[in-house]
Design an enzyme around this catalytic site. Sequence first.
Site, mmCIF file in Angstrom:
data_model
loop_
_atom_site.group_PDB
_atom_site.id
_atom_site.type_symbol
_atom_site.label_atom_id
_atom_site.label_comp_id
_atom_site.label_asym_id
_atom_site.label_seq_id
_atom_site.Cartn_x
_atom_site.Cartn_y
_atom_site.Cartn_z
ATOM 1 N N ALA A 31 0.699 -0.973 -0.014
ATOM 2 C CA ALA A 31 0.288 0.425 0.255
ATOM 3 C C ALA A 31 1.148 1.419 -0.109
ATOM 4 C CB ALA A 31 -0.501 0.553 1.320
ATOM 5 N N LEU A 32 1.995 1.192 -1.006
ATOM 6 C CA LEU A 32 2.308 1.765 -0.902
ATOM 7 C C LEU A 32 2.864 3.333 -1.189
ATOM 8 C CD1 LEU A 32 5.705 0.318 -3.120
ATOM 9 C CD2 LEU A 32 5.253 0.223 -0.660
ATOM 10 N N HIS A 33 3.037 4.696 -0.406
ATOM 11 C CA HIS A 33 2.885 5.680 -0.282
ATOM 12 C C HIS A 33 3.988 7.037 -1.013
ATOM 13 C CE1 HIS A 33 3.230 6.703 3.572
ATOM 14 N NE2 HIS A 33 2.419 5.663 3.863
ATOM 15 N N HIS A 36 7.444 5.760 1.406
ATOM 16 C CA HIS A 36 7.951 4.631 1.313
ATOM 17 C C HIS A 36 8.744 5.306 -0.188
ATOM 18 C CE1 HIS A 36 3.974 2.833 2.746
ATOM 19 N NE2 HIS A 36 5.377 1.874 3.515
ATOM 20 N N GLY A 146 11.136 4.820 7.727
ATOM 21 C CA GLY A 146 11.285 6.113 8.088
ATOM 22 C C GLY A 146 11.194 6.525 9.986
ATOM 23 N N VAL A 179 8.954 13.461 6.446
ATOM 24 C CA VAL A 179 8.159 14.505 5.981
ATOM 25 C C VAL A 179 7.063 15.432 6.513
ATOM 26 C CG1 VAL A 179 7.516 14.712 2.828
ATOM 27 C CG2 VAL A 179 8.834 12.794 3.841
ATOM 28 N N SER A 189 -0.221 7.846 5.291
ATOM 29 C CA SER A 189 -1.662 7.957 4.855
ATOM 30 C C SER A 189 -3.256 7.575 5.669
ATOM 31 C CB SER A 189 -1.132 5.726 4.492
ATOM 32 O OG SER A 189 -1.297 5.161 5.735
ATOM 33 N N ARG A 190 -2.617 7.954 6.712
ATOM 34 C CA ARG A 190 -4.280 7.913 8.096
ATOM 35 C C ARG A 190 -4.455 9.420 7.799
ATOM 36 N NH1 ARG A 190 -2.993 5.079 13.446
ATOM 37 N NH2 ARG A 190 -2.460 2.656 12.596
#
Length: 282
Positions: A31-33, A36, A146, A179, A189-190
Site C-alpha cells: 500500500a505504498l505512498h 515509502h 522512516g 516528510v 496514509s492516515r
Amino acid sequence: MQTITQLDPLRSAVAALKADGPVALVPTMGALHEGHLTLVREAAKRAAHVAVSIFVNPRQFGANEDLDKYPRHLAADSALLEAAGVSLLWVPDANVMYPPDFATKVLVDGVSDGLCGAARLGHFEGVATVVCKLFNQIGPELALFGEKDWQQLAVIRRMARDLDLTLPHADAIIGVPIVREADGLALSSRNAFLTPEQRQAAAAIPRAMQTAIAALHAGSAASSALTGLQSELRSAGFSTVDYAELRDAETLRPLTEIGEGPARLLVAARIGTTRLIDNMPL
Ligand code: PAF
C-alpha cells in the site's frame, strides 16, 4: 525489476545484484505512498541496487487489529517500484515466511515497552521477528526505515546491535527524516481519513510539539511541558492523547528534562476515529 516469491530464487537474484554492488533494503507492508518512495529514493542514492520487500506481517497485528482489512495493492505497488528504478521486489507469502513449524520470536526488551508498544501488545515482537528474517533472507548492506515510526526504528537498531548483525550492521540501519506538509503535519496514509476540519486541527500536533520543545529548551521540566502539550491538543479537538513523552532517543528511557543526552519527543493522539503519531528531536 525482478519480482520473487520463493527463497531459492531470491538468494540467486541477490547474489547476482551483490556482484554488481551494494544492495539497500526497504522493508514495507505494501500500500505504498510517498513516504515509502522517499525511502526508495534515499536508498537509491546510497547503494547500487534497491530491494523492496512487501509482506503484510500477521505477527505484528494485534487480536483487535484487522489483518484481513489491511490494504493490498500489489499491481499498483509494483508499477510504482518499477518506475522508481527498484531492482528486486521480494513478495513472500505467509507460508514461505512462517512455515507451519515456525517457532522463533525476537523480543527486544525495554525499547519495545510503552509508547506504541503499550497499545499494541506483541506488535514490536512481530516487527523484530520479521525484520530479522528479512535481513537474513536478503543480507542487505544497508536498510532504510522512516523516522515517523521512531520506536520501530529504535527496536530494529537495538536488535541489530544485540544480535551482532553484519548485513546490515546496526550502523547501516538508516532512519529517513519525516516528510511534512506545509503546516508541519507529518505525512501519513492516515491523513486521508481526516475530514477537512480535522485535517486543519491536526496541525496542532507539530505546533504543540514545537511549543513544548521551546519550553524544554527554556528549562521547563518535562512534566509541565508535556501537560501543556496535551492541553493544546485537547483544545484543538483531539479526543485522546495516547501518549506525549520525552524519551532518550536511542534507549527510549523516559527523561524528566533535557540535557541527559539526545532526546526525542513522541506523541500519539486521536482525532475522530484517526490515531496520528509524530516525533521530533531535541
Ligand atoms: O513499517 C512497516 O511497514 C513494517 O512494520 C515493517 C518494518 C515492514 C515490518 O513488517
